[in-house]
Design a protein around this motif. Structure first.
Motif, mmCIF file in Angstrom:
data_model
loop_
_atom_site.group_PDB
_atom_site.id
_atom_site.type_symbol
_atom_site.label_atom_id
_atom_site.label_comp_id
_atom_site.label_asym_id
_atom_site.label_seq_id
_atom_site.Cartn_x
_atom_site.Cartn_y
_atom_site.Cartn_z
ATOM 1 N N ALA A 255 9.188 -46.236 -37.814
ATOM 2 C CA ALA A 255 9.914 -45.173 -37.110
ATOM 3 C C ALA A 255 9.370 -43.787 -37.438
ATOM 4 C CB ALA A 255 11.399 -45.258 -37.438
ATOM 5 N N ALA A 256 9.146 -43.516 -38.718
ATOM 6 C CA ALA A 256 8.684 -42.189 -39.130
ATOM 7 C C ALA A 256 7.313 -41.868 -38.540
ATOM 8 C CB ALA A 256 8.639 -42.091 -40.649
ATOM 9 N N LYS A 257 6.429 -42.860 -38.504
ATOM 10 C CA LYS A 257 5.082 -42.626 -37.979
ATOM 11 C C LYS A 257 5.074 -42.561 -36.449
ATOM 12 C CE LYS A 257 2.372 -44.132 -41.922
ATOM 13 N NZ LYS A 257 1.247 -44.952 -42.409
ATOM 14 N N CYS A 258 5.983 -43.301 -35.812
ATOM 15 C CA CYS A 258 6.109 -43.189 -34.355
ATOM 16 C C CYS A 258 6.587 -41.791 -33.986
ATOM 17 C CB CYS A 258 7.084 -44.240 -33.819
ATOM 18 S SG CYS A 258 6.432 -45.923 -33.849
ATOM 19 N N PHE A 259 7.500 -41.259 -34.789
ATOM 20 C CA PHE A 259 7.983 -39.896 -34.548
ATOM 21 C C PHE A 259 6.861 -38.886 -34.798
ATOM 22 C CE2 PHE A 259 10.368 -36.003 -35.743
ATOM 23 C CZ PHE A 259 11.057 -35.834 -34.554
ATOM 24 N N GLN A 260 6.048 -39.157 -35.810
ATOM 25 C CA GLN A 260 4.900 -38.289 -36.093
ATOM 26 C C GLN A 260 3.912 -38.313 -34.929
ATOM 27 O OE1 GLN A 260 2.956 -39.177 -39.839
ATOM 28 N NE2 GLN A 260 1.283 -37.752 -39.454
ATOM 29 N N ALA A 261 3.722 -39.491 -34.337
ATOM 30 C CA ALA A 261 2.836 -39.614 -33.181
ATOM 31 C C ALA A 261 3.384 -38.819 -31.993
ATOM 32 C CB ALA A 261 2.671 -41.081 -32.802
ATOM 33 N N PHE A 262 4.695 -38.878 -31.817
ATOM 34 C CA PHE A 262 5.351 -38.076 -30.775
ATOM 35 C C PHE A 262 5.060 -36.590 -30.994
ATOM 36 C CE2 PHE A 262 9.219 -35.404 -30.346
ATOM 37 C CZ PHE A 262 9.229 -35.262 -28.970
ATOM 38 N N LEU A 263 5.269 -36.109 -32.225
ATOM 39 C CA LEU A 263 5.035 -34.699 -32.536
ATOM 40 C C LEU A 263 3.574 -34.309 -32.324
ATOM 41 C CD1 LEU A 263 7.108 -34.360 -35.842
ATOM 42 C CD2 LEU A 263 7.763 -33.534 -33.573
ATOM 43 N N ASN A 264 2.657 -35.242 -32.566
ATOM 44 C CA ASN A 264 1.229 -34.963 -32.462
ATOM 45 C C ASN A 264 0.815 -34.595 -31.032
ATOM 46 O OD1 ASN A 264 -1.773 -36.333 -32.079
ATOM 47 N ND2 ASN A 264 -1.516 -35.268 -34.037
ATOM 48 N N ASN A 265 1.659 -34.924 -30.054
ATOM 49 C CA ASN A 265 1.322 -34.610 -28.667
ATOM 50 C C ASN A 265 1.308 -33.112 -28.389
ATOM 51 O OD1 ASN A 265 0.977 -37.051 -26.653
ATOM 52 N ND2 ASN A 265 2.405 -37.683 -28.261
ATOM 53 N N HIS A 266 1.941 -32.330 -29.259
ATOM 54 C CA HIS A 266 1.806 -30.875 -29.163
ATOM 55 C C HIS A 266 0.337 -30.485 -29.245
ATOM 56 C CE1 HIS A 266 1.529 -26.757 -30.471
ATOM 57 N NE2 HIS A 266 1.338 -27.088 -31.732
ATOM 58 N N TRP A 267 -0.387 -31.085 -30.174
ATOM 59 C CA TRP A 267 -1.807 -30.772 -30.340
ATOM 60 C C TRP A 267 -2.625 -31.299 -29.162
ATOM 61 C CZ3 TRP A 267 -2.321 -27.166 -33.751
ATOM 62 C CH2 TRP A 267 -1.417 -27.103 -34.817
ATOM 63 N N PHE A 268 -2.201 -32.425 -28.596
ATOM 64 C CA PHE A 268 -2.857 -32.964 -27.402
ATOM 65 C C PHE A 268 -2.785 -31.938 -26.273
ATOM 66 C CE2 PHE A 268 -3.098 -35.175 -23.407
ATOM 67 C CZ PHE A 268 -3.934 -36.267 -23.610
ATOM 68 N N GLY A 269 -1.567 -31.436 -26.016
ATOM 69 C CA GLY A 269 -1.393 -30.450 -24.961
ATOM 70 C C GLY A 269 -2.172 -29.182 -25.210
ATOM 71 N N MET A 270 -2.205 -28.760 -26.475
ATOM 72 C CA MET A 270 -2.967 -27.560 -26.841
ATOM 73 C C MET A 270 -4.462 -27.766 -26.622
ATOM 74 S SD MET A 270 -3.375 -25.654 -30.542
ATOM 75 C CE MET A 270 -1.685 -25.066 -30.675
#
Length: 282
Positions: A255-270
């Motif tokens: 769960a924690a790493k899936c949430f981290q992957a979700f947050l990482n999409n900020h950098w994808f968009g950037m």
């Protein structure tokens, strides 16, 4: 203090939602403005992103006010914990929407008309999880409607390239919101809430990876259509590497790493945005 509770209700303490909504809006503004978007239009859309994301969080919590108390991650939200009343939440939602609409009135008629559709999508999305396993698609449409609006405000029309960008954003939203939904999957199954994470089941990682590949391919196609130079493709390459990193994070569905992957999409968009800007400023 009530103002603090309202800020928490609007998730101003968690700006990730603003960022995920902001990046595709900026993609559209820079493409529509050919690297030099109008200052007023850009200002209105950035403020609109903040306001409508905040309004979306408020109406989402209102829709889930009887569900959130049963989910560990959400039981301390202001509405679920009874620190904000239902009436206060609805008034706050209306006020945020009215402020956002007042800003849109500075734009042209086409943009104003599109804003009504955007508001309806934002208001309807929180209720979709009760009726369909694809609330993430509705979220993508609600989040992404700023794209045709940006083109309308900047150019007075909505070209096909805007709708391609809109589709790209929907697919990307399904990717990151599925990662988010994996975190809540067990709770959602217990309370009967639907999501793509539940629908995909054990195929979730494969389907998310497939969608990420499609998004990257469509972004490459977008660059070809616009005649973009190498800096754009460097941005897309970085975005692709981030997508691979997200797959590594979710490999064990922790769960924690899936949430981290979700947050990482900020950098994808950037990364995509920096690639677009790089083309125009070199």
């Amino acid at each position: 203090m009530k103002l603090y509770q309202y800020a928490i209700l609007m998730r101003l303490n968690r700006p990730i939602g603003i960022l995920l909504l902001l990046w595709p809006t900026l993609w559209a503004l820079w493409i529509a403005g050919q690297g030099h978007p109008d200052v007023l239009v850009t200002t209105v859309f950035i403020l609109g992103v903040i306001l409508m994301r905040s309004a979306g969080c408020v109406i989402n919590d209102y829709a889930d006010r009887n569900i959130d108390p049963h989910v560990k991650r959400t039981r301390e939200r202001p509405l679920a914990a009874k620190r904000v009343t239902e009436k206060e939440a609805l008034i706050l939602f209306v006020v945020l929407c009215l402020i956002a609409f007042s800003l849109v009135l500075l734009m042209n008629i086409l943009t104003i008309g599109l804003s009504v559709i955007a508001a309806l999508l934002a208001a309807a999305y929180p209720f979709m999880k009760r009726y369909t396993h694809f609330p993430q698609v509705f979220l993508g449409a609600a989040f992404g409607f700023a794209i045709p609006m940006a083109f309308a405000a900047q150019t007075g029309e909505i070209p096909l390239i805007a709708w391609l960008l809109f589709v790209i954003n929907i697919l990307w939203t399904v990717v990151y919101d599925t990662l988010y939904a994996i975190v809540d999957r067990e709770d959602d199954l217990l309370i009967g809430v639907k999501s793509t994470a539940i629908l995909f089941g054990k195929a979730d990682k494969v389907i998310v990876a497939s969608l990420q590949i499609i998004v990257i391919i469509l972004l490459l196609y977008l660059g070809m259509l616009l005649g973009y130079t190498y800096l754009y493709y460097i941005g897309i390459f970085i975005a692709a590497m981030l997508a691979i990193y997200q797959q590594w994070l979710i490999k064990d569905r922790e769960a924690a790493k899936c949430f981290q992957a979700f947050l990482n999409n900020h950098w994808f968009g950037m990364a995509v945005f920096v690639g677009i800007v790089g083309h125009y400023y070199t």
